[in-house]
Design a protein around this motif. Sequence first.
Motif, PDB file in Angstrom:
ATOM      1  N   UNK A 117     -67.822 -93.304   0.585  1.00 60.82           N
ATOM      2  CA  UNK A 117     -68.834 -94.194   1.150  1.00 60.82           C
ATOM      3  C   UNK A 117     -68.504 -94.593   2.585  1.00 60.82           C
ATOM      4  N   UNK A 118     -67.346 -94.124   3.094  1.00 61.10           N
ATOM      5  CA  UNK A 118     -66.941 -94.537   4.439  1.00 61.10           C
ATOM      6  C   UNK A 118     -66.739 -93.327   5.355  1.00 61.10           C
ATOM      7  N   UNK A 119     -67.471 -92.269   5.074  1.00 62.42           N
ATOM      8  CA  UNK A 119     -67.423 -91.107   5.946  1.00 62.42           C
ATOM      9  C   UNK A 119     -68.358 -91.301   7.132  1.00 62.42           C
ATOM     10  N   UNK A 120     -67.977 -90.813   8.307  1.00 64.72           N
ATOM     11  CA  UNK A 120     -68.885 -90.886   9.459  1.00 64.72           C
ATOM     12  C   UNK A 120     -70.144 -90.069   9.208  1.00 64.72           C
ATOM     13  N   UNK A 121     -71.272 -90.479   9.771  1.00 64.67           N
ATOM     14  CA  UNK A 121     -72.512 -89.708   9.572  1.00 64.67           C
ATOM     15  C   UNK A 121     -72.383 -88.312  10.159  1.00 64.67           C
ATOM     16  N   UNK A 122     -73.007 -87.356   9.480  1.00 64.93           N
ATOM     17  CA  UNK A 122     -72.980 -85.970   9.936  1.00 64.93           C
ATOM     18  C   UNK A 122     -71.694 -85.240   9.629  1.00 64.93           C
ATOM     19  N   UNK A 123     -70.802 -85.835   8.827  1.00 64.12           N
ATOM     20  CA  UNK A 123     -69.505 -85.208   8.541  1.00 64.12           C
ATOM     21  C   UNK A 123     -69.686 -83.829   7.917  1.00 64.12           C
ATOM     22  N   UNK A 167     -71.067 -94.246  12.940  1.00 67.53           N
ATOM     23  CA  UNK A 167     -71.471 -93.759  14.258  1.00 67.53           C
ATOM     24  C   UNK A 167     -70.685 -92.502  14.585  1.00 67.53           C
ATOM     25  N   UNK A 168     -71.414 -91.446  14.945  1.00 67.34           N
ATOM     26  CA  UNK A 168     -70.800 -90.191  15.383  1.00 67.34           C
ATOM     27  C   UNK A 168     -71.383 -89.804  16.730  1.00 67.34           C
ATOM     28  N   UNK A 169     -70.498 -89.431  17.641  1.00 66.81           N
ATOM     29  CA  UNK A 169     -70.938 -88.934  18.940  1.00 66.81           C
ATOM     30  C   UNK A 169     -70.528 -87.474  19.042  1.00 66.81           C
ATOM     31  N   UNK A 170     -71.490 -86.605  19.357  1.00 71.41           N
ATOM     32  CA  UNK A 170     -71.227 -85.169  19.409  1.00 71.41           C
ATOM     33  C   UNK A 170     -71.738 -84.608  20.718  1.00 71.41           C
ATOM     34  N   UNK A 171     -71.011 -83.612  21.261  1.00 70.83           N
ATOM     35  CA  UNK A 171     -71.410 -83.018  22.525  1.00 70.83           C
ATOM     36  C   UNK A 171     -70.840 -81.627  22.669  1.00 70.83           C
ATOM     37  N   UNK A 172     -71.610 -80.736  23.331  1.00 72.95           N
ATOM     38  CA  UNK A 172     -71.073 -79.425  23.673  1.00 72.95           C
ATOM     39  C   UNK A 172     -70.276 -79.489  24.968  1.00 72.95           C
ATOM     40  N   UNK A 173     -70.327 -80.633  25.651  1.00 71.18           N
ATOM     41  CA  UNK A 173     -69.491 -80.867  26.822  1.00 71.18           C
ATOM     42  C   UNK A 173     -68.191 -81.514  26.387  1.00 71.18           C
ATOM     43  N   UNK A 174     -67.253 -81.651  27.327  1.00 66.91           N
ATOM     44  CA  UNK A 174     -66.063 -82.417  27.050  1.00 66.91           C
ATOM     45  C   UNK A 174     -66.388 -83.898  26.977  1.00 66.91           C
ATOM     46  N   UNK A 196     -67.158 -96.572  10.233  1.00 62.71           N
ATOM     47  CA  UNK A 196     -66.816 -95.152  10.055  1.00 62.71           C
ATOM     48  C   UNK A 196     -67.285 -94.364  11.278  1.00 62.71           C
ATOM     49  N   UNK A 197     -66.378 -93.630  11.909  1.00 64.51           N
ATOM     50  CA  UNK A 197     -66.721 -93.034  13.194  1.00 64.51           C
ATOM     51  C   UNK A 197     -66.070 -91.675  13.372  1.00 64.51           C
ATOM     52  N   UNK A 198     -66.738 -90.824  14.155  1.00 66.19           N
ATOM     53  CA  UNK A 198     -66.157 -89.536  14.538  1.00 66.19           C
ATOM     54  C   UNK A 198     -66.668 -89.144  15.909  1.00 66.19           C
ATOM     55  N   UNK A 199     -65.876 -88.290  16.588  1.00 63.01           N
ATOM     56  CA  UNK A 199     -66.271 -87.681  17.854  1.00 63.01           C
ATOM     57  C   UNK A 199     -66.129 -86.180  17.684  1.00 63.01           C
ATOM     58  N   UNK A 200     -67.183 -85.448  18.013  1.00 61.67           N
ATOM     59  CA  UNK A 200     -67.219 -83.997  17.864  1.00 61.67           C
ATOM     60  C   UNK A 200     -67.567 -83.423  19.226  1.00 61.67           C
ATOM     61  N   UNK A 201     -66.692 -82.581  19.786  1.00 61.02           N
ATOM     62  CA  UNK A 201     -66.905 -82.175  21.175  1.00 61.02           C
ATOM     63  C   UNK A 201     -66.172 -80.890  21.488  1.00 61.02           C
TER      64      UNK A 201
END
Length: 1018
Positions: free
Chosen positions: A996-1002, A805-812, A848-853
């Motif tokens: 195999x354990x990278x967050x999606x969209x890495x 799971x990856x959550x991405x945003x152009x906001x904070x 596997x998770x990431x936050x992009x913001x």
Amino acid sequence: MTSNTSLKSSESLIKSDQKGSALIIALFVLALVGAFAALALTRTATEAAAMGNEAAEARTFYAAQGSLEMMTRNFNKIFERKLSPTTTDLDKVRDGANNPGLSTSMGGQYTFFQEVDQTSNSRAETLQGGPYSGLYALRDNWRLRTTATDTITGTQVQLTRNILNNRIPIFQFGVFYEDDLELFRPPLFSFGGRVHSNRHFFISPGTEGVYFDSRVTAVGEIVTQTWRNGNTSDSANNATYIKNASGVFKQFLPTYGSVLNGTPNVFASDPDLPPSKVNPNFNSQTSIFDGNIAAHVKPLKLPLKVGDNVDLIEMIRRGKQSPGVTPGDYFTGPADTDILRSERFANKTGIRISLADSKLKLPGCAATPTTAVTGKCGVRLDGYIDGLGGNPNVSDTVIALRARGYQPKSMKLSTTDAGFNYTPTRVNGERLYTGGSREVWIKIETVKTNAATGAIETEDITEDILSLGVTEQPETWSNFQISGYDHTQPNNCVTTGCNLVATTPQPASTGTDSRSIIKIQRFLIPGPTVPSNPSGTPRYVTQLSGSSTGENYSVVVRYSGADSTKVAAGCASGCTISNPDPNSSPENFAHLKLAKVGSSSFDKAIVPFPIEMFDTREGEYYDEASTTYYPNTYWDNPSGTPRKLSRNGVLSMIDIDVANLRRFLRGDFDGLFPLDTLFAISKGRGLRASDIPDQAGWVVYFSDRRGDQDFDGEFDMEDIYGNSPGNDGVIQKGEDVNGNGLLDMLTTNLSSANYEAARYRDDTVYPDAAAVNDHKYYRRGVRLINAVVLPGIYDSANPSNTKGFTFASENGVYVKGNFNAQGVGTVPSTGNTPYNQYLPFDTPLHIPSSIVADAVTILSNSKYDNNSAGAAVSGYYDGWNDGESFAYPYNKDRSGTADGRVATTTQIRFAMIAGDTIASLQASPNQGGISPRLNGGVHNFKRFLEDWSGKRLDYAGSLINLFNSRNNNGSFKCCNTVYDPPRRNWVFDSTFLDPTRLPPGSPFFQYVQTTGFERTND
């Protein structure tokens, strides 16, 4: 005589025979010479033919070589732009007619049969030698083959080349900075993982030490005796340690930097850097680390930098599809290139959520007129009840139709129900509407990429997702209830835990708004009383205490002593549109709900209101309670009279309930969605979890551009330093984050004079008004709540089934409470908790998770703590709550009888890509505090708004800084009014070293290795 005659005759005969023999011999010799001549001529012709064949073959060989080099060039160009080429991309490489230069330069007599084939599946390989030695890459083997044919002679030559395509995941770095990397006097910092800066690395340890157990590299210099802002007071600090090749920590002294304090200045061409001189002993001094620290290495570039050379902030921006393309977008500037389109998180596989001021500005809606009420494309939230875009008509006789606000469609309560009886709370559009041409639109889409063409394909699921609800379900107890509001558990399953850790679908909750994923409004503000205007006009909130958990809340009471019969009936008759309270903001009876508010009867009428919070870092520009920088109206008056606060720090939030998102993606609501939505009509059935595309999991992208007048995704108020309420209006180092050479302040081209004069920071408002009303400014944020367990699964038996799971945003992005972690197993007295002690570990719930913001701010777990630590005042609220952000906007800790924003220990586990502000040499004006003109460094890369003193932030992940923040651009401030740092129990999450354990969209770095070629035959 006869004998003489005979003799003569004999002689004549002999002579005649001799002549005949000579003739015969001559003829024979001539025949032989002819034969030899013919043989010679034949051999010459054969040799000439052979020589001609060799020449033709040589020419064909060179033509084939040219074809192969052209293929290699075109192949590499694709991989410079794309990590995964499409069939269309590869067909362009295969196209033999794509070599016109070769065929025309050689008389047009050659054809080329060009082949491109992947000869192996992706596999993880550790790179040996070269600039990326020691990193692992996902490697594909490719074969390029060309067969050149001379159409005149029929000569053919085939050449083959093998290519290694290496994709290096960015999250295998513990720390990666595109710009200057800074560590200045941090508490114990022992993070682990590779550390790299694409510019300079400034290292100044604190007394507890800085420890690196992997390789440390910088494209520029390793600076050890000077902070980024020029401070040299810590130049003797020597507690930096780096492991050598044997795994033994060796001390890295301040005299070991590649540059040291002094002159001649190697940074003379950049006067914003502190003066430094070359250390001639750097190589010999650092040899004890066996190459584990290095300066002047080659840069690592992402495809966006290699292909288009654009600011990496573009990866989190909205896409720009030409209006002539389906779907077309509204945008300024040039349309996306192939590189931009493929690298934007907005186009990654999963779900995209977009908000804007008009239908026109939603993705893919540019072809639809903004005034159209037909042709669905997203939903208007603050208009007519149907959400199609129209305004309420005052001539309508039904009060509900004259109110603003979309009514989400109904869902089934369960799969056994025939009817649709789950009806979410209607949007209170009165509090979202800001007047004029501004509207509030939302669009929710599925997103995937066509593998053959690379086109982005979307489907509109706005009505479907909104049918889950848009309101935070309030807790209920005897002292507070909403009439007709079903609070049937299992709600969000946070209280009972029924669903929180389940890995299989569970019965769908039936309580009103209990399924909401995207929360836009709420009925209650948790925490202490939000101060009201001291004059009493208007008063927006009332305090409610005595909940089942001991928490207090603020609610918006719109009508006291209501006619319960009329209100309960929806005011179909006997009610007026005029405000029940002449001092209140506009309200409509259609949104009123009867409630018990601190009493035993339903004698009050309340309304839902937008979700707001106050961010002190964004709301102030000097880290000190000083009237030199603020008027008296900014600060809490000790006599109890509330002061105003700056609108600049008031953020309109959208809360994403990750627990409910997980339930949806798990299939808990399958079969329950409405059948009259745009999506359902096109499919002939309701939405299902399987309709959401995934690629090793889901990327959820969020963009809220309400109030963004120039629609560029930036908060255009760059005047972050200054010594007056209006700031100084002079461009300072560190303020021009977009690099356009201007101090953007949005003082022109604005429709509202008040908006124009405010310049954000000058516009002050009482806390109660700020807490319950939306505003027109581009101050937007998104918050992740209930995220202790994420969507996805880790499958140790079959890693290919793992979904992240990856959550991405152009906001904070604001992360509230535990995220992807339920605790830690151990907390060493020295050092940090190992990554494998974060719970759960290696279970299906370890996602596997990431936050992009634009920026990531951590808000601690909420917990009610009565009279904590022997404090003199009972009823403290430990952990983050929005009420405290308004009640104590400039009071981070507790002093005397005053409460503050006090954190609790919190666990989070995710890789992080975000921005920071710009550091520069110290100058005046500045933000005050301990670090004038600095951005906080990597140890403050995650942002804080609470007093964390004595509390831990347990973090496992990867810290990646690729750009400067454009929305949360308030300067770094510590440690007077904004926050005190936590004990940083941080560790690199080594599970990211498993591909195999990278967050999606890495994101990946591209590294293509080309071998030589060989002549081959089929």
